[in-house]
Motif scaffolding. Sequence first.
Motif, PDB file in Angstrom:
ATOM      1  N   ASN A  17     -46.854   3.824   9.679  1.00 28.29           N
ATOM      2  CA  ASN A  17     -46.894   4.201  11.102  1.00 28.29           C
ATOM      3  C   ASN A  17     -46.269   5.581  11.315  1.00 28.29           C
ATOM      4  N   PHE A  18     -45.198   5.852  10.573  1.00 30.07           N
ATOM      5  CA  PHE A  18     -44.518   7.145  10.698  1.00 30.07           C
ATOM      6  C   PHE A  18     -45.435   8.291  10.236  1.00 30.07           C
ATOM      7  N   ILE A  19     -46.079   8.097   9.086  1.00 28.64           N
ATOM      8  CA  ILE A  19     -46.954   9.162   8.560  1.00 28.64           C
ATOM      9  C   ILE A  19     -48.108   9.423   9.525  1.00 28.64           C
ATOM     10  N   LEU A  20     -48.719   8.362  10.027  1.00 26.83           N
ATOM     11  CA  LEU A  20     -49.846   8.544  10.954  1.00 26.83           C
ATOM     12  C   LEU A  20     -49.392   9.311  12.198  1.00 26.83           C
ATOM     13  N   GLN A  21     -48.199   8.967  12.678  1.00 31.08           N
ATOM     14  CA  GLN A  21     -47.675   9.659  13.865  1.00 31.08           C
ATOM     15  C   GLN A  21     -47.414  11.148  13.576  1.00 31.08           C
ATOM     16  N   ARG A  52     -56.362  17.121   4.574  1.00 33.27           N
ATOM     17  CA  ARG A  52     -55.733  18.079   3.651  1.00 33.27           C
ATOM     18  C   ARG A  52     -54.221  18.167   3.841  1.00 33.27           C
ATOM     19  N   ARG A  53     -53.733  17.647   4.941  1.00 31.44           N
ATOM     20  CA  ARG A  53     -52.274  17.700   5.178  1.00 31.44           C
ATOM     21  C   ARG A  53     -51.551  16.509   4.554  1.00 31.44           C
ATOM     22  N   TYR A  54     -52.299  15.631   3.883  1.00 36.97           N
ATOM     23  CA  TYR A  54     -51.702  14.390   3.367  1.00 36.97           C
ATOM     24  C   TYR A  54     -52.006  14.224   1.881  1.00 36.97           C
ATOM     25  N   GLU A  55     -51.004  13.744   1.134  1.00 37.47           N
ATOM     26  CA  GLU A  55     -51.221  13.436  -0.282  1.00 37.47           C
ATOM     27  C   GLU A  55     -50.501  12.143  -0.635  1.00 37.47           C
ATOM     28  N   PHE A  56     -51.160  11.293  -1.406  1.00 41.09           N
ATOM     29  CA  PHE A  56     -50.523  10.067  -1.879  1.00 41.09           C
ATOM     30  C   PHE A  56     -50.155  10.198  -3.354  1.00 41.09           C
TER      31      PHE A  56
END
Length: 354
Positions: A17-21, A52-56
């Motif tokens: 939830n934090f990452i999505l926010q 592009r702003r996210y990486e797992f």
Amino acid sequence: MPSTILVTGGAGFIGSNFILQRIEEGTGQVVNLDKLTYAGNLRNVDSISSDRRYEFVHGDIGDRELVRRLLERCQPSAIVHFAAETHVDRSIRGPDDFIRTNVDGTFALLEETRAYWSGLSDDARNHFRFLHVSTDEVYGSLGPNDPPFSETTPYAPNSPYSASKAASDHLVRAYHHTYGLPTFTTNCSNNYGRFQFPEKLIPLMILNAREGKPLPVYGDGKNVRDWLFVEDHCAAISKVLDQGRPGETYNIGGWNEKRNLEVIETICDIVDEVAPRDGAPRKELITFVKDRPGHDRRYAMDARKIERELGWRPKETFESGIRKTVRWYLENEDWIRDVTSGAYRQWIAAHYSV
Ligand code: NAD
Ligand code: TYD
């Protein structure tokens, strides 16, 4: 260059939830380091998986080599540490993983963070932040007339889970005090909302009520928790991260104490309304079962410091938040099917059959 934050445990309930926010608010790059235990689910972050702003990154916070390389490569300006074993009942049945991840894992993460941080330029070192996400359970249990927990309440953890979280809080405190690492610790009350694994009270009751299964209430059902909608918690974490004073701890709560029975009855009423069925009201499914050993009676947070210093207060009321949550669980069949697989069924069968 936009700043990068490293989130640990970002495939779990609150972390996702934090990452999505954060991504929605456009506040920079996010790298999500998660071991994907039974509680981690990449579906939670499906909607941003190709952003592009996210990486797992799949890995264990206790794997120092991996953490070292990750920090060197990503050069984060902050770490938000959610990764933990989190279920009290599981900690009673088997505390090992709780010590391994919550204590040893946090220690490993702190050591690698300290090494990385020490090598930064003066400016980057001053701006770096390490935010440790913790719980109200470290303070122990309140009597019916006690004032809520404040940041100066002495620690008195009662379960292996809360003891392991307390140990990690102390380590974080020591890394600030001894090495000057710019840390925050946030202690929060019980969260509820989308993506919570259905071993915890609220999602378990929603799913059982939907399916007409017994609703297992521990003890007399009069234990009190202070419920906070997960998105409010995430907003509070962002506030602390962006505006908090390094070295401080902040209590976060919902100003919303409720007895377990009251929560369960509310869920029954909403499920009856949203998914009516022939026959008896869902409340009749309530079944009193053996109490949890060492079951804390009451938690409540005094969240005045974060309000006074940072202007944060919860936005959602329990009435609106619980409605949104029930609807989400009833409308997301695929997610439910995914998480209620073999391992989940085994836990339910083993835990509730005694
Ligand atoms: P969760 O159990 O839903 O998720 C935990 C996540 O951590 C999972 O994705 C899991 O795969 C990951 N993880 C576990 N061990 C790991 C390891 N060794 N390395 C990397 N990743 C690992 O937990 P949650 O409810 O989202 O809680 C997040 C944090 O917030 C925890 O630190 C918890 O103590 C704290 N907290 C939770 C609540 C609550 O009500 N849920 C309240 C206050 C504080
Ligand atoms: P839980 O969601 O496990 O959170 P915590 O123990 O960390 O507060 O439980 C919330 C409350 O609900 C707690 O008092 C225990 C109770 N509970 C039940 O009565 N029945 C259940 O099946 C579960 C999982 C919890």
